[in-house]
Design a protein around this motif. Structure first.
Motif, short mmCIF file in Angstrom:
data_model
loop_
_atom_site.label_atom_id
_atom_site.label_comp_id
_atom_site.label_asym_id
_atom_site.label_seq_id
_atom_site.Cartn_x
_atom_site.Cartn_y
_atom_site.Cartn_z
N VAL A 51 0.85 -1.20 0.00
CA VAL A 51 0.00 0.00 0.00
C VAL A 51 0.88 1.24 0.00
CG1 VAL A 51 -1.57 1.35 1.39
CG2 VAL A 51 -1.99 -1.05 1.08
N THR A 54 2.69 1.76 -3.51
CA THR A 54 1.95 2.11 -4.72
C THR A 54 1.20 3.43 -4.59
OG1 THR A 54 0.50 0.42 -3.86
CG2 THR A 54 1.50 -0.01 -5.97
N ILE A 78 -0.61 3.39 -13.43
CA ILE A 78 -1.31 3.47 -12.15
C ILE A 78 -2.34 4.58 -12.26
CG2 ILE A 78 -1.09 3.95 -9.70
CD1 ILE A 78 1.57 2.76 -9.69
N GLU A 79 -3.58 4.24 -11.93
CA GLU A 79 -4.65 5.19 -12.15
C GLU A 79 -4.97 5.98 -10.88
OE1 GLU A 79 -6.34 6.37 -14.46
OE2 GLU A 79 -7.84 7.38 -13.24
N ASP A 80 -5.01 5.23 -9.79
CA ASP A 80 -5.57 5.84 -8.59
C ASP A 80 -4.62 5.70 -7.43
OD1 ASP A 80 -7.19 6.88 -6.73
OD2 ASP A 80 -8.86 5.50 -7.03
N ASN A 83 -6.97 5.67 -3.59
CA ASN A 83 -7.76 4.58 -3.02
C ASN A 83 -7.15 3.23 -3.34
OD1 ASN A 83 -10.11 6.02 -1.98
ND2 ASN A 83 -10.42 6.55 -4.13
N VAL A 84 -7.37 2.31 -2.44
CA VAL A 84 -7.07 0.92 -2.75
C VAL A 84 -8.28 0.10 -2.33
CG1 VAL A 84 -4.58 1.02 -2.52
CG2 VAL A 84 -5.97 0.67 -0.50
N ILE A 85 -8.35 -1.11 -2.83
CA ILE A 85 -9.48 -1.98 -2.49
C ILE A 85 -8.97 -3.11 -1.62
CG2 ILE A 85 -11.32 -3.42 -3.39
CD1 ILE A 85 -11.42 -1.76 -5.80
N VAL A 86 -9.62 -3.29 -0.49
CA VAL A 86 -9.19 -4.29 0.48
C VAL A 86 -10.25 -5.37 0.61
CG1 VAL A 86 -8.55 -4.67 2.88
CG2 VAL A 86 -7.87 -2.55 1.74
N TYR A 93 -15.49 -6.43 -0.58
CA TYR A 93 -14.31 -5.65 -0.93
C TYR A 93 -14.64 -4.19 -0.64
CZ TYR A 93 -12.70 -9.81 -3.28
OH TYR A 93 -12.29 -11.08 -3.57
N GLU A 95 -13.41 -0.12 -0.66
CA GLU A 95 -12.44 0.84 -1.15
C GLU A 95 -12.04 1.74 0.00
OE1 GLU A 95 -13.80 2.61 -4.60
OE2 GLU A 95 -11.99 3.77 -5.00
#
Lengths: 151, 194
Positions: A51, A54, A78-80, A83-86, A93, A95
């Motif tokens: 995390v 990135t 890499i777009e975002d 946020n990451v999705i967990v 899942y 965000e």
């Protein structure tokens, strides 16, 4: 478990060795669980590092190789980084922002740490029981060999 | 033990070796012909046990191979489907798409992917190569077919091995029974003489 301490001297050698093998099995099982928890904990640590790496602000738009399956990668960007999705379990899942994700994983790591501590206590207790049983068994076998009647 | 014939032995005949090099176990029709005297029984039983353990070992390794293949085949199928999808996207109006990819076991992130002419395939052993889409499709199709073929051969081998294991076990039982019978006969003959 307490009743076993009292009755150990009354058990016959066969029963004692049964108890011993049962304890050994439980010990092995618990040790395996211990290892698995350790592994899971290491994985969550990895997630925290991922995390952090990135979502550094300068990474937005950076070229990366995106895995589409276990053996297929395509170039992408890499777009975002906000946020990451967990995967929080049971198919959900969520965000999250990098900070919340890190907190989430750190909570997981510390919960596992506590479980590991409890497990370690139980493992030590069982190992102690095993030693006691082994000792009594040995004494019984010795006594039986010397021709004295065992219980 | 097995007779050599001028032409290739066929499946079921003694001396047959299956395409993967597994020899066929001989089936003992008449124990009397096979075992001349009671002294041979021990060594024969032992050689049967050896054969049996060799067959069982091969069965285990073949089972493992088959299990590994069964795991790989869906993966290869998935990769092939994804490559074909990318190929179709290439000609669409929007070749760029937003995808969520796996960073780690429970962690995913978003990325922009532009369908291009080449994909990167992970071949294992720290080797990754760039392939144009057509070549990648061919490679994956060939890999998938090879894996499915291998699986079929593995299953054939397993059948063959199980048959032979049964044969050897039956042989062992019959030789043993013959031995028991002979022992009983000799004892009776001995008592009669007395």
């Amino acid at each position: 478990m307490a009743d076993q301490q009292v009755d150990l001297s009354l058990l016959s050698p066969q029963q004692l060795s049964e108890v011993k093998s049962q304890l050994e099995q439980e010990l092995e099982h618990l040790t395996q669980s211990f290892q698995k928890l350790r592994q899971a904990q290491a994985k969550f640590q990895e997630c925290i590092v991922s995390v952090e790496k990135t979502t550094k602000a300068e990474n937005k738009g950076k070229a990366i190789l995106v895995p589409l399956t276990s053996s297929l990668y395509v170039p992408g960007t890499i777009e975002d980084v906000e946020n990451v999705i967990v995967d929080v379990g049971t198919g959900y899942y969520v965000e999250k922002s990098p900070k919340d994700a890190k907190v989430f994983y750190e909570t997981k790591v510390s919960t596992l740490q506590k479980n590991l501590g409890d497990l370690e206590t139980i493992v030590n207790g069982k190992a102690g029981n095993l030693r006691v049983v082994d000792e009594v068994l040995r004494q019984k076998v010795l006594a039986a060999q010397q021709g004295k009647t065992a219980a | 033990m097995s007779t050599t014939s001028s032409s290739e032995p066929k499946p079921g005949e003694a001396g047959y070796v299956n395409p993967r090099g597994i020899p066929q176990a001989p089936f003992i029709e008449a124990v009397e012909e096979y075992v001349r005297s009671r002294d041979q029984v021990e060594s024969i039983l032992q050689s049967f046990q050896e054969m049996l353990s060799k067959y069982k070992y091969m069965e285990m390794s073949t089972l493992r191979r088959a299990a590994g293949l069964r795991e790989k085949i869906p993966d290869i199928q998935k990769t092939l489907d994804t490559v074909l999808f990318l190929d179709s996207k290439r000609d669409a109006e929007e070749p760029t798409m937003l995808t969520t990819f796996e960073l780690n076991d429970t962690l995913y992130a978003k990325a922009n992917v532009t369908a291009s002419d080449s994909v990167y395939l992970w071949l294992g052993a720290n080797v990754m190569l760039e392939y144009p889409i057509a070549e990648a499709t061919d490679l994956l199709t060939a890999k998938l077919k090879a894996a499915q073929e291998s699986l079929k051969l593995c299953e054939e081998d397993l059948e063959f091995l199980r048959e032979n294991i049964t044969t050897v076990e039956v042989n062992t039982a019959r030789v043993y029974n013959w031995d028991v019978q002979k022992r009983r006969e000799e004892k009776e003959a001995g008592e009669r003489i007395k």
